[in-house]
Design a protein around this motif. Structure first.
Motif, PDB file in Angstrom:
ATOM      1  N   GLU A 209      -2.585   6.321 -14.560  1.00  0.00           N
ATOM      2  CA  GLU A 209      -1.929   5.072 -14.946  1.00  0.00           C
ATOM      3  C   GLU A 209      -1.623   4.182 -13.737  1.00  0.00           C
ATOM      4  O   GLU A 209      -0.536   3.660 -13.614  1.00  0.00           O
ATOM      5  N   THR A 210      -2.596   4.034 -12.883  1.00  0.00           N
ATOM      6  CA  THR A 210      -2.321   3.349 -11.629  1.00  0.00           C
ATOM      7  C   THR A 210      -2.475   1.833 -11.679  1.00  0.00           C
ATOM      8  O   THR A 210      -2.328   1.181 -10.664  1.00  0.00           O
ATOM      9  N   GLY A 211      -2.773   1.262 -12.811  1.00  0.00           N
ATOM     10  CA  GLY A 211      -2.817  -0.193 -12.865  1.00  0.00           C
ATOM     11  C   GLY A 211      -4.203  -0.772 -12.727  1.00  0.00           C
ATOM     12  O   GLY A 211      -5.198  -0.096 -12.894  1.00  0.00           O
ATOM     13  N   PHE A 212      -4.287  -2.112 -12.464  1.00  0.00           N
ATOM     14  CA  PHE A 212      -5.547  -2.849 -12.389  1.00  0.00           C
ATOM     15  C   PHE A 212      -6.339  -2.707 -13.694  1.00  0.00           C
ATOM     16  O   PHE A 212      -7.549  -2.631 -13.693  1.00  0.00           O
ATOM     17  N   GLY A 213      -5.628  -2.628 -14.808  1.00  0.00           N
ATOM     18  CA  GLY A 213      -6.306  -2.589 -16.094  1.00  0.00           C
ATOM     19  C   GLY A 213      -7.027  -1.290 -16.386  1.00  0.00           C
ATOM     20  O   GLY A 213      -7.945  -1.258 -17.193  1.00  0.00           O
ATOM     21  N   ASN A 214      -6.603  -0.208 -15.740  1.00  0.00           N
ATOM     22  CA  ASN A 214      -7.264   1.072 -15.958  1.00  0.00           C
ATOM     23  C   ASN A 214      -7.039   1.554 -17.382  1.00  0.00           C
ATOM     24  O   ASN A 214      -5.908   1.643 -17.845  1.00  0.00           O
ATOM     25  N   THR A 215      -8.109   1.867 -18.114  1.00  0.00           N
ATOM     26  CA  THR A 215      -8.005   2.396 -19.461  1.00  0.00           C
ATOM     27  C   THR A 215      -7.854   3.906 -19.390  1.00  0.00           C
ATOM     28  O   THR A 215      -8.669   4.584 -18.778  1.00  0.00           O
ATOM     29  N   LEU A 216      -6.811   4.433 -20.021  1.00  0.00           N
ATOM     30  CA  LEU A 216      -6.536   5.853 -19.920  1.00  0.00           C
ATOM     31  C   LEU A 216      -7.690   6.670 -20.480  1.00  0.00           C
ATOM     32  O   LEU A 216      -8.229   6.388 -21.532  1.00  0.00           O
ATOM     33  N   GLY A 217      -8.040   7.717 -19.736  1.00  0.00           N
ATOM     34  CA  GLY A 217      -9.028   8.663 -20.241  1.00  0.00           C
ATOM     35  C   GLY A 217     -10.463   8.214 -20.099  1.00  0.00           C
ATOM     36  O   GLY A 217     -11.351   8.874 -20.627  1.00  0.00           O
ATOM     37  N   GLN A 218     -10.743   7.115 -19.437  1.00  0.00           N
ATOM     38  CA  GLN A 218     -12.119   6.653 -19.318  1.00  0.00           C
ATOM     39  C   GLN A 218     -12.614   6.778 -17.883  1.00  0.00           C
ATOM     40  O   GLN A 218     -11.868   6.587 -16.931  1.00  0.00           O
ATOM     41  N   LYS A 219     -13.874   7.093 -17.765  1.00  0.00           N
ATOM     42  CA  LYS A 219     -14.499   7.152 -16.441  1.00  0.00           C
ATOM     43  C   LYS A 219     -14.559   5.744 -15.857  1.00  0.00           C
ATOM     44  O   LYS A 219     -14.798   4.771 -16.565  1.00  0.00           O
ATOM     45  N   ARG A 220     -14.342   5.665 -14.536  1.00  0.00           N
ATOM     46  CA  ARG A 220     -14.397   4.371 -13.867  1.00  0.00           C
ATOM     47  C   ARG A 220     -15.402   4.437 -12.732  1.00  0.00           C
ATOM     48  O   ARG A 220     -15.477   5.415 -12.010  1.00  0.00           O
ATOM     49  N   ASN A 221     -16.174   3.385 -12.560  1.00  0.00           N
ATOM     50  CA  ASN A 221     -17.144   3.330 -11.476  1.00  0.00           C
ATOM     51  C   ASN A 221     -16.518   2.902 -10.156  1.00  0.00           C
ATOM     52  O   ASN A 221     -17.070   3.189  -9.088  1.00  0.00           O
ATOM     53  N   PHE A 222     -15.381   2.215 -10.233  1.00  0.00           N
ATOM     54  CA  PHE A 222     -14.691   1.763  -9.025  1.00  0.00           C
ATOM     55  C   PHE A 222     -13.196   2.011  -9.189  1.00  0.00           C
ATOM     56  O   PHE A 222     -12.657   1.873 -10.285  1.00  0.00           O
ATOM     57  N   ASP A 223     -12.553   2.369  -8.090  1.00  0.00           N
ATOM     58  CA  ASP A 223     -11.099   2.475  -8.094  1.00  0.00           C
ATOM     59  C   ASP A 223     -10.586   2.153  -6.702  1.00  0.00           C
ATOM     60  O   ASP A 223     -11.341   1.713  -5.826  1.00  0.00           O
ATOM     61  N   GLY A 224      -9.287   2.346  -6.485  1.00  0.00           N
ATOM     62  CA  GLY A 224      -8.714   2.000  -5.186  1.00  0.00           C
ATOM     63  C   GLY A 224      -8.812   0.528  -4.860  1.00  0.00           C
ATOM     64  O   GLY A 224      -8.843   0.138  -3.684  1.00  0.00           O
ATOM     65  N   GLN A 225      -8.860  -0.310  -5.918  1.00  0.00           N
ATOM     66  CA  GLN A 225      -8.948  -1.750  -5.663  1.00  0.00           C
ATOM     67  C   GLN A 225      -7.789  -2.203  -4.780  1.00  0.00           C
ATOM     68  O   GLN A 225      -6.651  -1.744  -4.936  1.00  0.00           O
ATOM     69  N   SER A 226      -8.075  -3.108  -3.863  1.00  0.00           N
ATOM     70  CA  SER A 226      -7.037  -3.575  -2.952  1.00  0.00           C
ATOM     71  C   SER A 226      -7.186  -5.066  -2.718  1.00  0.00           C
ATOM     72  O   SER A 226      -8.294  -5.608  -2.703  1.00  0.00           O
ATOM     73  N   ILE A 227      -6.065  -5.708  -2.543  1.00  0.00           N
ATOM     74  CA  ILE A 227      -6.049  -7.108  -2.156  1.00  0.00           C
ATOM     75  C   ILE A 227      -5.059  -7.256  -1.001  1.00  0.00           C
ATOM     76  O   ILE A 227      -3.954  -6.711  -1.036  1.00  0.00           O
ATOM     77  N   LYS A 228      -5.503  -7.941   0.021  1.00  0.00           N
ATOM     78  CA  LYS A 228      -4.664  -8.177   1.188  1.00  0.00           C
ATOM     79  C   LYS A 228      -4.670  -9.671   1.500  1.00  0.00           C
ATOM     80  O   LYS A 228      -5.722 -10.290   1.608  1.00  0.00           O
TER      81      LYS A 228
END
Length: 823
Positions: A209-228
């Motif tokens: 449940e880390t945010g950025f619109g992550n859908t629970l229980g689904q595989k993701r191709n990208f994570d660790g999104q960052s904005i600086k």
């Protein structure tokens, strides 16, 4: 009283110099001084010791690295830093080191003034376990003009912590310009190789449940999104060269989720939300004096995984059907302020009087957790308390250059008075207490009993799962002070020979005095070739955290849960086990090198050795079941081992201009070898005191080698950068070392089975830059372009994932875009 009389003498000298006639110009205060020498005429090229000078603007605009540790990891030959997972506070503050030494054996300065350390002490499976260190990531990259790295022992010049070297961060002083950037990036989750069914990033395996619109229980191709988002602005103050420069940085970085073994699915880098503010001020007072001040505030809200608790293997309440992963979140506040006055007298003497204060506060909040002894009635979040470290340093420094002595002489001397305070503060009761069957805190184990687990039949553990809170019994507030006197001198004996010396005396209120010296020389063999070398003694005072830190925690391994007490060095428990009072680490440093410059090509090669006696380490687990403390094991800090480190640093650089095109190629490398000598276990069992597994962690902090080849090209509106970094093999011993030796036939066979080998890997970085107009530039690129991961290990890995925290990291490829602007 003698030490304070010396301080009064130095202040009287200040008054004497102040009476002399003022004739020099204000710009004489602007002479550039580099770390490693108090001679303002010394440069990197003609110094007697190896120094790297890194232009941070060039590095940040040609890579996708977000934090200082990441930047230095790929451009400085002997610098190492790693992201952690499953390592409590070390997931939030990266341990960093030089030449394979501990994080606390490198001194950090800002504008030449001592920076305070973090209050965090590294435990568990981290690099630098048992060490404190300085949090470089608390300093915004956009506030930095350059970073100077002195790769040589410098305790005789700068004091405690400078065994491996010194990192000096020089802040921006530009004016009439706004610079900044907006950077966005994300990690590729598709790790190389095949992973077991049910591991991270497989559909429906883990509720993240880390945010950025992550859908629970689904595989993701990208994570660790960052904005600086970063901006720097400087403005002139007055008409005599005054400046005020300010920086603001905002960082929002999501967790990464990587493959973890069945009962440890939550594995990856921590999430960070942070705001960083920094300022640098210089105000001329007269033609020969100026007031300066700098400092800032860093706030970070972090979120990291602890080990997953699964049904049948950990206590699970109905609120977490099928298991749960507690999260260690923390609020880290880092404040600092320095101010001083610099003056140059008519006699040529320069005086610098300054005071620097810094404080680091680390506050834990545990979420997605429970107190298992509160059956069916436990909160899921706890305030777990935390720790803080403050430091105040007052310096008085004098220096003068004599052109008439030999071919030049620079003399410097001064004094420093430093106070430190370390504290641990308690969390709420539910974060640390164990409750009985009636829901009352257990204060008398003889008459009160904790509830039992219906599956295992074992007593349910108390405290917040994932990280136990600090209790009132853990609370401390300890202070110390030290006073130091130093003198150093540099002699240009001839046009070809430079000799420098330094002597420093320090007295600590808690362990006594130490005297250290240094001798260095540089010989100019030809117009293009120099030879240089140094020999010095050094020391590092035990940190207040190492002396007074204490905690009761649950350690998880393949054998299950173990209740452990980490006892402070001054406690009766520590003394009962025969652990001695902590004393300073003592070091001998030596280096020998050559520098060469032939037109567009420059080279430096420096060999070194560092012998450390009485190095402070964290012991293994001793049987404490007979102590009636409610724990089965105890652990301590001790001056436990001697180490010897030898190595070579190499920097080869070539720069050439062809018309309006610029080419540059740089090869940086470090070859390092550490051996562990005497283990000072006394009558205690050697394998328990500091066994093979603990030795492996210490040796892994000093990887065998690292090489980086950086290629750059720019022409008018376009630039490109390509970097190859080779990280050497690393070997660690996993939890199989805690198994019964009989299961493996022999101790040697057990070590063989427990060895996790990470083979050498090459990581490729690529960046492309496009100038859109005079004030903006777009850069796109990839760190770890080919998505290289460490070698997959078996299910005994320390952090619970498929990998340990090795040099190259474990999050894979990172793709980014940056829009930079200048107005």
């Amino acid at each position: 009283m003698k030490k304070y009389s010396l301080l009064l003498l130095l202040f009287n000298l200040t008054c004497l110099f102040a009476q002399e006639k003022k004739t020099s110009e204000a710009q004489e205060l602007k002479e550039v001084q580099i770390v490693g020498s108090r001679n303002t005429k010394r440069t990197v090229v003609n110094s007697a010791v190896p120094i790297d000078v890194i232009n941070v603007k060039d590095v940040t605009t040609q890579s996708g690295k977000l934090e200082i540790n990441e930047l230095l990891q790929y451009v400085a030959p002997s610098f190492n830093a790693n992201k952690q997972s499953g390592s409590d506070g070390a997931d939030h503050v990266d341990p960093a080191s030089l030449r394979g030494m501990g994080p606390d054996q490198t001194l950090v300065l800002i504008n030449g003034k001592r920076r305070h350390q973090s209050s965090l002490i590294n435990l568990f499976g981290t690099k630098g376990r048992g060490n404190t260190g300085t949090d470089l990531n608390a300093i915004p990259a956009s506030a930095i003009k350059r970073i100077e790295i002195l790769r040589d022992g410098a305790a005789a010049q700068y004091g405690s912590d400078a065994i491996a070297g010194v990192i000096n961060i020089v802040l921006n002083d530009n004016i009439d310009q706004v610079t900044g950037a907006i950077t966005y990036g994300a990690y590729n989750t598709n790790a190389q190789g095949e992973f077991d069914p049910g591991t991270a990033n497989i559909k429906n395996n883990f509720l993240n449940e880390t945010g950025f619109g992550n859908t629970l229980g689904q595989k993701r191709n990208f994570d660790g999104q960052s904005i600086k988002i970063a901006a720097n602005y400087g403005v002139a103050v007055g008409k005599k060269g005054g400046i005020a420069n300010f920086t603001a940085e905002y960082l929002n970085k999501e967790k990464t989720l990587r493959p973890g073994f069945d009962f440890r699915k939550g594995f990856g880098e921590a999430a960070i939300q942070g705001l960083n503010l920094f300022g640098n001020l210089i105000l001329p007072i007269s033609d020969k004096s100026e007031f300066y001040a700098f400092g800032g505030r860093n706030f970070r809200d972090t979120d990291a995984y602890a080990f997953t608790r699964n049904d049948g293997e950990r206590v699970v309440e109905s609120i977490y059907p099928g298991g749960y992963t507690p999260r260690i979140t923390s609020e880290i506040v880092d404040n600092s302020i320095a101010a001083g006055i610099r003056t140059k007298y008519a006699s040529g003497w320069k005086m610098d009087l300054s005071n620097t204060f810094g404080k680091n506060l680390f506050h834990y909040f545990i979420k997605g957790t429970l107190n298992a002894s509160l059956v069916g009635n436990s909160p899921t979040e706890f305030n777990a308390g935390g720790h803080s470290l403050s430091q105040n340093t007052t310096n008085l420094d004098f220096s003068k250059n004599y052109d008439s002595v030999l071919n030049g002489m620079n003399l410097a001397f001064g004094a420093e008075f430093r106070t430190e305070q370390f504290s641990i503060f308690a969390g709420e009761e539910g974060s640390y207490a164990t409750y009985d069957t009636a829901g009352r805190p257990i204060t008398n184990p003889a008459t009160q009993t904790a509830p039992t687990d219906p599956i295992s039949g074992e007593l349910r553990p108390g405290g917040s799962q994932g990280f136990p809170g600090y209790s009132p019994a853990n609370e401390v507030k300890k202070n110390r002070n030290n006073v130091s006197l130093y003198t150093d001198a540099e002699f240009d004996v001839t046009d070809k020979l430079l000799v420098s010396t330094a002597v420093r005396f320090e007295n600590y209120s808690d362990f006594g005095s130490t005297l250290n010296g240094k001798l260095a020389a540089r010989l100019k063999a030809t117009d293009n070739i120099n030879f240089r070398g140094s020999l010095s003694t050094g020391f590092r005072a035990p940190s207040l955290a190492q002396v007074y830190y204490n905690l009761r925690f649950t350690n998880f391994s393949s054998g299950g849960a173990t209740e452990v007490i980490l006892s402070s060095n001054d406690s009766p428990v520590t003394q009962a086990f025969g652990i001695n009072k902590l004393n300073e680490e003592k070091a001998v440093n030596g280096s020998l090198g050559v520098t060469a410059s032939f037109g567009a090509f420059t080279a430096t090669v420096d060999g070194y050795f560092i012998n450390v006696k009485d190095r402070i380490v964290l012991t293994g687990y001793f049987d404490a079941s007979a102590l009636n403390l409610g724990v089965s094991a105890a652990q301590f800090f001790t001056n436990g081992v001697d180490t010897k480190t030898a190595g070579v640093d190499v920097v080869l650089a070539w720069k050439k201009k062809f018309g309006d095109s610029n080419f540059a190629a740089t090869l940086v490398g470090n070859i390092n070898h550490m051996t562990i000598g005497d283990v000072k276990n006394g009558t205690l069992d050697k394998e328990t005191f500091f066994g093979e597994r603990e030795k492996a962690f210490l040796l892994a902090s000093a990887p065998a080698n690292k090489f980086g080849l950086n290629l750059n090209y720019d022409k008018k509106w376009f630039n490109a950068g390509l970097a190859f970094t080779r990280f050497s093999k690393v070997e660690l011993l996993d939890y199989q070392m805690y198994e019964d030796v009989a299961d493996y036939g022999s101790f040697a066979d057990q070590i063989k089975a427990a060895t996790d080998t990470y083979s050498a890997k090459i990581v490729t970085d690529l960046t492309l830059g496009f100038k859109l107009n005079k004030s903006s530039k777009l850069s796109i690129g990839a760190n770890n372009l080919f998505n290289i991961y460490p070698d997959q290990q078996d299910d005994w890995v320390e952090a619970g994932g498929y990998w340990d925290a090795v040099q190259m990291g474990f999050s894979g490829a990172y793709y980014y875009a940056r829009l930079g602007f200048t107005f």
